[in-house]
Design a protein around this motif. Sequence first.
Motif, short mmCIF file in Angstrom:
data_model
loop_
_atom_site.label_atom_id
_atom_site.label_comp_id
_atom_site.label_asym_id
_atom_site.label_seq_id
_atom_site.Cartn_x
_atom_site.Cartn_y
_atom_site.Cartn_z
N VAL A 87 0.85 -1.19 0.00
CA VAL A 87 0.00 0.00 0.00
C VAL A 87 0.88 1.24 0.00
O VAL A 87 1.63 1.44 -0.96
N LEU A 88 0.89 2.08 1.07
CA LEU A 88 1.59 3.35 0.98
C LEU A 88 2.66 3.58 2.04
O LEU A 88 3.76 4.02 1.72
N ALA A 89 2.36 3.32 3.30
CA ALA A 89 3.28 3.71 4.37
C ALA A 89 4.64 3.03 4.24
O ALA A 89 5.67 3.69 4.09
N GLY A 90 4.64 1.70 4.30
CA GLY A 90 5.90 0.98 4.21
C GLY A 90 6.63 1.21 2.90
O GLY A 90 7.84 1.46 2.89
N PRO A 91 5.93 1.15 1.74
CA PRO A 91 6.62 1.43 0.48
C PRO A 91 7.22 2.83 0.41
O PRO A 91 8.24 3.03 -0.26
N THR A 92 6.61 3.80 1.10
CA THR A 92 7.19 5.15 1.13
C THR A 92 8.52 5.15 1.87
O THR A 92 9.44 5.90 1.53
N CYS A 93 8.64 4.30 2.89
CA CYS A 93 9.92 4.15 3.58
C CYS A 93 11.00 3.72 2.60
O CYS A 93 12.07 4.34 2.51
N GLY A 94 10.74 2.67 1.82
CA GLY A 94 11.72 2.19 0.87
C GLY A 94 12.04 3.23 -0.18
O GLY A 94 13.20 3.42 -0.58
N ARG A 95 11.02 3.93 -0.66
CA ARG A 95 11.23 4.99 -1.65
C ARG A 95 12.13 6.08 -1.10
O ARG A 95 13.00 6.62 -1.80
N THR A 96 11.95 6.43 0.17
CA THR A 96 12.75 7.47 0.81
C THR A 96 14.20 7.03 0.98
O THR A 96 15.13 7.81 0.75
N LEU A 97 14.41 5.78 1.37
CA LEU A 97 15.78 5.28 1.49
C LEU A 97 16.46 5.24 0.12
O LEU A 97 17.65 5.55 -0.01
N ALA A 98 15.69 4.91 -0.92
CA ALA A 98 16.26 4.87 -2.27
C ALA A 98 16.68 6.26 -2.73
O ALA A 98 17.68 6.40 -3.46
N GLU A 99 15.96 7.29 -2.32
CA GLU A 99 16.31 8.64 -2.80
C GLU A 99 17.61 9.15 -2.19
O GLU A 99 18.15 10.16 -2.65
N HIS A 100 18.13 8.43 -1.19
CA HIS A 100 19.44 8.79 -0.61
C HIS A 100 20.51 7.76 -0.95
O HIS A 100 21.56 7.74 -0.33
N GLY A 101 20.22 6.90 -1.95
CA GLY A 101 21.27 6.04 -2.49
C GLY A 101 21.22 4.58 -2.15
O GLY A 101 22.09 3.82 -2.60
N ALA A 102 20.24 4.13 -1.36
CA ALA A 102 20.17 2.71 -1.01
C ALA A 102 19.72 1.87 -2.20
O ALA A 102 18.96 2.34 -3.06
N SER B 135 7.29 -8.66 -3.69
CA SER B 135 5.85 -8.87 -3.74
C SER B 135 5.60 -10.31 -4.19
O SER B 135 6.52 -11.11 -4.28
N ALA B 136 4.36 -10.62 -4.49
CA ALA B 136 4.02 -11.96 -5.00
C ALA B 136 2.84 -11.83 -5.95
O ALA B 136 1.99 -10.93 -5.78
N ALA B 137 2.78 -12.72 -6.93
CA ALA B 137 1.76 -12.61 -7.97
C ALA B 137 0.35 -12.73 -7.41
O ALA B 137 -0.60 -12.16 -7.96
N HIS B 138 0.17 -13.46 -6.29
CA HIS B 138 -1.17 -13.68 -5.77
C HIS B 138 -1.67 -12.55 -4.88
O HIS B 138 -2.85 -12.53 -4.50
N LEU B 139 -0.81 -11.60 -4.53
CA LEU B 139 -1.21 -10.51 -3.64
C LEU B 139 -1.88 -9.40 -4.44
O LEU B 139 -1.33 -8.93 -5.44
N PRO B 140 -3.06 -8.93 -4.01
CA PRO B 140 -3.73 -7.85 -4.75
C PRO B 140 -2.98 -6.54 -4.60
O PRO B 140 -2.31 -6.29 -3.60
N ASN B 141 -3.09 -5.70 -5.62
CA ASN B 141 -2.51 -4.36 -5.55
C ASN B 141 -3.38 -3.42 -6.35
O ASN B 141 -4.20 -3.84 -7.16
#
Length: 475
Positions: A221-236, A242-248
Amino acid sequence: MTALPEVLRTILPVAGWSGDPAATVTFSGGTDPVLPTPFRIGMAGAATVAAAGLAAARLWEARTGRRQQVTVDLRHAAASLRSGTYMKLGDGKLSAARNSIMGVYHSKDGRWSYVHANFPNHRAVALGVLGVPEDRDAVARAVATWNAADLEEAIVAAKGAGGMVRTQAEWARHPQAAAIADLPLMEIVRIGDSPPEALPEPLPGGDRPLSGIRVLDLTRVLAGPTCGRTLAEHGADVMKISAAHLPNLGYQEWDTGHGKLSAQLDLRKPQDVETLRGLVREADVFSQGYRPGTLAARGLSPEELAAIRPGLVYVSLSAFGHTGPWASRRGFDTVVQTVSGMTTRQAEAVPGETLEPRFYPLSAIDYCTGYLMAFGAMVALERRAREGGSWLVRISLAQVGKWIVDLGEVPAAALKDVPSEFSAEELDRWSMVSNTPSGPLRHLKPVVQLSETPAYWARPSVPLGHHAPVWPARS
């Protein structure tokens, strides 16, 4: 509480930093209200973005000995709390529309019930409990035969999501509110030693705050993925799992996928769990948003993963807290707003055609939680570099919702005639275009500005499962 540095100071004590780092941040963009809501969402967004920016700057200082300036625009930060609505893929806008069944309904006892139905599995649960087809009028008639509290429990018991609309006073008396009332906004605790003999683990080489840091993102969804996005913007190097059976919902993955690799593993399969364990052995951060106990049942608890990767930073997100009667309950930003009285307060403070409970006009709890998770992960990485050890960062949507409410409200007079949208000129200034495998994606830029290491995403958003579950070589 009206000054942004004061808001930031409510976040920083958990970091244990000396001095007054909040005083070093430069804020621009005015103050609340930014959008028609009584909650200080502009300040909340700007403060959480600034906290993550300060943590990135601290890591850079640990690498180089050099400090840098952190700058945050409050209005840009507020826009980032609904960044998914400002995307355009190719020639078409990515729809962020909610399912027509999702919303509040009158119940038998004169209360309101919220049916969370955006995800197909949760929609199916709600319709199954109510015994009706996917039709809003049919849902309304069915909800009217239930008492709101009974329907809340029935949907939760069937593995769905939703809740009875409460007032803030009612929530304050609830056992789950009591369970988190005395908790800090987040917890950062040492859970083990890293070899040899718990010595510090130096940061990998590189020219960005998080260069060489590997992050596994098992959130949705949003909260946790925003954490990863934020770490990526500083070089991580961030790998979304994910998995094919999980809805998005599709558009959310484009919004939060900036900077990430994306692989798929089915944790119902033992061989995929072993693949994940192999990735953990070479990772630095493991971020997950499963309900408490879910991953532990698969041998992926903080302690078990720290045993196979001493020095791991394990970030754990839950909806209502890691303790209390609702600790294992499914929840989302909208559910937390509903049960905690925020939708009732929004309706009172910003009157519409009716007093029907309403969500505030963005996803403040979700995105602020994501920024705070990234802040906590970076604080823990800095501690690991200084002290060694394995670390657990723990936070919940409900704790962040409480923090937003505790910031106080915008004066009622200030809410009159507040625009419901940012200007086209502002949105253009805050936007950029990334070339993705599916075409050019127009989206918001990173909010925080660092004077020496500008925030940016080295990879574009990609479709789920675009990459193999293999770490790229460290440069």
